[in-house]
Design an enzyme around this catalytic site. Structure first.
Site, mmCIF file in Angstrom:
data_model
loop_
_atom_site.group_PDB
_atom_site.id
_atom_site.type_symbol
_atom_site.label_atom_id
_atom_site.label_comp_id
_atom_site.label_asym_id
_atom_site.label_seq_id
_atom_site.Cartn_x
_atom_site.Cartn_y
_atom_site.Cartn_z
ATOM 1 N N LYS A 193 10.726 1.153 7.322
ATOM 2 C CA LYS A 193 10.828 1.088 8.769
ATOM 3 C C LYS A 193 9.685 0.256 9.335
ATOM 4 C CE LYS A 193 7.640 2.946 9.870
ATOM 5 N NZ LYS A 193 6.173 2.755 9.583
ATOM 6 N N HIS A 226 11.271 -8.069 6.706
ATOM 7 C CA HIS A 226 12.308 -7.119 6.271
ATOM 8 C C HIS A 226 13.708 -7.730 6.262
ATOM 9 C CE1 HIS A 226 9.833 -3.257 7.333
ATOM 10 N NE2 HIS A 226 9.356 -3.909 6.301
ATOM 11 N N ASP A 280 0.819 -1.210 0.000
ATOM 12 C CA ASP A 280 0.000 0.000 0.000
ATOM 13 C C ASP A 280 0.860 1.270 0.000
ATOM 14 O OD1 ASP A 280 -2.515 1.506 0.590
ATOM 15 O OD2 ASP A 280 -1.468 1.876 2.477
ATOM 16 N N ILE A 281 1.891 1.282 0.827
ATOM 17 C CA ILE A 281 2.721 2.493 0.925
ATOM 18 C C ILE A 281 3.458 2.762 -0.392
ATOM 19 C CG2 ILE A 281 4.721 1.283 1.952
ATOM 20 C CD1 ILE A 281 3.566 4.890 2.657
ATOM 21 N N ALA A 282 3.845 1.690 -1.077
ATOM 22 C CA ALA A 282 4.533 1.849 -2.367
ATOM 23 C C ALA A 282 3.586 2.460 -3.393
ATOM 24 C CB ALA A 282 5.048 0.497 -2.854
ATOM 25 N N TRP A 283 2.353 1.993 -3.382
ATOM 26 C CA TRP A 283 1.347 2.478 -4.349
ATOM 27 C C TRP A 283 0.957 3.925 -4.083
ATOM 28 C CZ3 TRP A 283 -0.948 0.638 -8.711
ATOM 29 C CH2 TRP A 283 -2.140 1.236 -9.117
ATOM 30 N N TYR A 324 9.696 -12.897 -5.552
ATOM 31 C CA TYR A 324 10.743 -11.951 -5.117
ATOM 32 C C TYR A 324 12.145 -12.433 -5.508
ATOM 33 C CZ TYR A 324 6.846 -10.489 -2.068
ATOM 34 O OH TYR A 324 5.634 -10.086 -1.577
ATOM 35 N N SER A 383 5.841 -9.409 -7.204
ATOM 36 C CA SER A 383 4.719 -9.718 -6.334
ATOM 37 C C SER A 383 4.603 -11.225 -6.256
ATOM 38 C CB SER A 383 3.436 -9.121 -6.915
ATOM 39 O OG SER A 383 2.318 -9.573 -6.189
ATOM 40 N N ARG A 384 3.847 -11.681 -5.257
ATOM 41 C CA ARG A 384 3.569 -13.113 -5.209
ATOM 42 C C ARG A 384 2.604 -13.493 -6.321
ATOM 43 N NH1 ARG A 384 1.634 -13.144 0.799
ATOM 44 N NH2 ARG A 384 0.742 -11.237 -0.051
HETATM 45 N N1 LIG Z 1 7.092 5.343 5.246
HETATM 46 C C1 LIG Z 1 5.787 5.403 5.456
HETATM 47 O O1 LIG Z 1 5.152 6.459 5.426
HETATM 48 C C2 LIG Z 1 5.061 4.145 5.708
HETATM 49 C C3 LIG Z 1 3.679 4.187 5.804
HETATM 50 C C4 LIG Z 1 3.001 2.998 5.956
HETATM 51 C C5 LIG Z 1 3.743 1.815 6.094
HETATM 52 N N2 LIG Z 1 5.087 1.850 6.041
HETATM 53 C C6 LIG Z 1 5.878 0.617 6.201
HETATM 54 O O2 LIG Z 1 5.922 -0.035 4.947
HETATM 55 C C7 LIG Z 1 5.867 -1.444 5.129
HETATM 56 C C8 LIG Z 1 4.693 -1.969 4.360
HETATM 57 O O3 LIG Z 1 3.520 -1.450 4.929
HETATM 58 P P1 LIG Z 1 2.141 -1.455 4.104
HETATM 59 O O4 LIG Z 1 1.079 -1.157 5.091
HETATM 60 O O5 LIG Z 1 2.254 -0.635 2.888
HETATM 61 O O6 LIG Z 1 2.107 -3.015 3.743
HETATM 62 P P2 LIG Z 1 1.017 -3.833 2.942
HETATM 63 O O7 LIG Z 1 0.119 -2.954 2.167
HETATM 64 O O8 LIG Z 1 0.461 -4.791 3.910
HETATM 65 O O9 LIG Z 1 1.920 -4.556 1.846
HETATM 66 C C9 LIG Z 1 2.910 -5.448 2.140
HETATM 67 C C10 LIG Z 1 3.168 -6.251 0.867
HETATM 68 O O10 LIG Z 1 4.045 -7.297 1.237
HETATM 69 C C11 LIG Z 1 3.779 -8.429 0.424
HETATM 70 N N3 LIG Z 1 3.710 -9.606 1.327
HETATM 71 C C12 LIG Z 1 4.540 -10.671 1.265
HETATM 72 N N4 LIG Z 1 4.235 -11.557 2.198
HETATM 73 C C13 LIG Z 1 3.183 -11.074 2.875
HETATM 74 C C14 LIG Z 1 2.408 -11.561 3.933
HETATM 75 N N5 LIG Z 1 2.682 -12.728 4.528
HETATM 76 N N6 LIG Z 1 1.401 -10.802 4.386
HETATM 77 C C15 LIG Z 1 1.136 -9.602 3.824
HETATM 78 N N7 LIG Z 1 1.847 -9.086 2.796
HETATM 79 C C16 LIG Z 1 2.847 -9.822 2.316
HETATM 80 C C17 LIG Z 1 2.499 -8.191 -0.313
HETATM 81 O O11 LIG Z 1 2.843 -7.945 -1.662
HETATM 82 P P3 LIG Z 1 2.501 -8.976 -2.848
HETATM 83 O O12 LIG Z 1 1.141 -9.547 -2.544
HETATM 84 O O13 LIG Z 1 2.501 -8.104 -4.041
HETATM 85 O O14 LIG Z 1 3.573 -10.020 -2.873
HETATM 86 C C18 LIG Z 1 1.932 -6.932 0.310
HETATM 87 O O15 LIG Z 1 1.294 -6.100 -0.605
HETATM 88 C C19 LIG Z 1 5.802 -1.672 6.650
HETATM 89 O O16 LIG Z 1 7.092 -1.873 7.150
HETATM 90 C C20 LIG Z 1 5.253 -0.356 7.166
HETATM 91 O O17 LIG Z 1 5.652 -0.072 8.496
HETATM 92 C C21 LIG Z 1 5.746 2.979 5.843
#
Ligand SMILES: NC(=O)c1ccc[n+]([C@@H]2O[C@H](COP(=O)([O-])OP(=O)(O)OC[C@H]3O[C@@H](n4cnc5c(N)ncnc54)[C@H](OP(=O)(O)O)[C@@H]3O)[C@@H](O)[C@H]2O)c1
Length: 324
Positions: free
Chosen positions: A99, A81, A16-19, A60, A39-40
């Site tokens: 982070k 990570h 989500d954060i990447a998008w 990956y 992606s998976r």
């Molecule tokens: N810098 C910031 O402002 C910010 C803000 C929010 C979050 N973050 C950080 O960014 C990281 C990701 O957060 P997010 O909320 O964006 O994550 P998220 O939307 O949950 O995405 C994580 C991605 O990891 C992959 N993945 C692989 N194994 C997984 C599993 N067992 N369960 C869930 N996802 C899995 C999935 O991608 P595929 O399905 O494509 O493989 C999923 O889309 C975290 O460390 C968070 O703390 C940073």
């Protein structure tokens, strides 16, 4: 590295954060390009590459094997990570990891050791550090805006219900360590390294899942303190303040500052309240620039890994001190 070179970054996971934030911000950063997204599921990778460019990759490990990837961005859930950072470093890629980088100091040490051995850059994605507003606040404080700083306080809290993921899939809920990371890192920015933990608290798991709230009291080597609070079942709050001998200041939306927001610093001094408009900035774009410049030009990588170790040490200490 030739002039005009770009760092070719592969993305591990369609987070989500990447998008929403990271990849859109790279459009403004000429030093980086998305060369692949893994992606998976191939379909999710395609959705990202249709928008951000690069090759869609299923798996990956397959991305790490590619020659058109110089570095990887790791926005996976925190518990993945270190594993994927170690694999990326072993494959010869620089790593920018979201982070909190590690859930323990031992894990952080393992990854830093491998990065150093391989001569690769490893950086933790604390984007907020790259917003110019904090350097401005530090200059104002150094110039005596509020006198001598006695206390730093910071909070980061988000509501329970996360927005749906790209494609409408239910989102993974953020965990306490993910939100605690911001106030803990900000305390180091304002009070310096070597913070010790005087006390910490974590509410036990509740009706909605893992621990929803925590707080910490830290003390700097010079005796100044930081009071921090964080949570994942909270009305939104993202700010910090400094209380000095002659006044105090407060900055709201300090950690998740939108690019188009003009930050306003609120200052109280001698009974007068004033507001100082700070510059808008793009912290995600700036962070990518810092990462790319270091990787492309072989700058000193040590400050980035030392910061990872110092943060992981502090997190470990807070965890050990926390009353539940
Ligand atoms: N810098 C910031 O402002 C910010 C803000 C929010 C979050 N973050 C950080 O960014 C990281 C990701 O957060 P997010 O909320 O964006 O994550 P998220 O939307 O949950 O995405 C994580 C991605 O990891 C992959 N993945 C692989 N194994 C997984 C599993 N067992 N369960 C869930 N996802 C899995 C999935 O991608 P595929 O399905 O494509 O493989 C999923 O889309 C975290 O460390 C968070 O703390 C940073």
């Amino acid at each position: 590295m030739s002039a005009g070179a770009r760092l070719r970054i592969g993305v591990l996971g369609c987070a989500d954060i990447a998008w929403r934030r990271t990849l859109p911000s790279w459009r403004h950063q000429p030093l980086v390009e998305v060369s692949a997204v893994a992606s998976r599921t191939l379909e999710r990778a395609r959705r990202f590459t249709d928008r951000f460019g690069g090759a869609p990759v299923e798996g990956y490990e397959e991305l790490l094997a590619r020659d058109d990837v110089d570095a990887v961005y790791v926005p996976l859930p925190p518990e993945l990570h270190v594993e994927w950072t170690l694999r990326a470093l072993a494959a010869g890629k620089h790593v920018l990891c979201e982070k909190p980088f590690a859930t323990s100091l031992a894990d952080a040490q393992k990854a830093v050791a491998l990065a150093r051995e391989r001569g690769l850059l490893l950086m933790e994605g604390f984007m907020f550090l790259h917003h110019s507003q904090h350097a401005r606040v530090r200059r104002l404080v150094a110039d005596g805006l509020i006198g001598e700083v006695q206390l730093f306080f910071a909070e980061f809290g988000i509501p329970l219900r996360p927005a749906p993921q790209p494609g409408g899939a239910p989102a993974r809920a953020s965990t306490l360590p993910e939100v605690a990371a911001y106030p803990l890192r900000a305390a180091q920015l304002f009070l310096g390294p070597g913070l010790r933990v005087a006390g910490a608290q974590e509410r036990p798991a509740g009706a909605h899942g893992p621990s929803p709230a925590g707080s910490a009291l830290l003390v700097a080597p010079d005796g100044r303190a930081a009071q921090l609070a964080y949570g994942v079942e909270h009305a939104y709050l993202s700010g910090y303040g400094l209380w000095g001998s002659e006044g105090r200041l407060r900055l709201e939306r300090a950690f998740s500052t939108p690019d188009d927001l003009t930050p306003v610093l609120r200052v109280e001094r001698g009974g007068e309240v004033s507001e100082i408009a700070l510059d808008r900035d793009r912290h995600f774009t700036n962070m990518a620039g810092v990462f790319a410049r270091a990787a492309l030009h072989g700058e000193d990588f040590a400050p980035h890994t030392e910061a990872i170790l110092e943060h992981a040490r502090l997190v470990d200490e807070v965890d050990r001190a926390a009353l539940h």
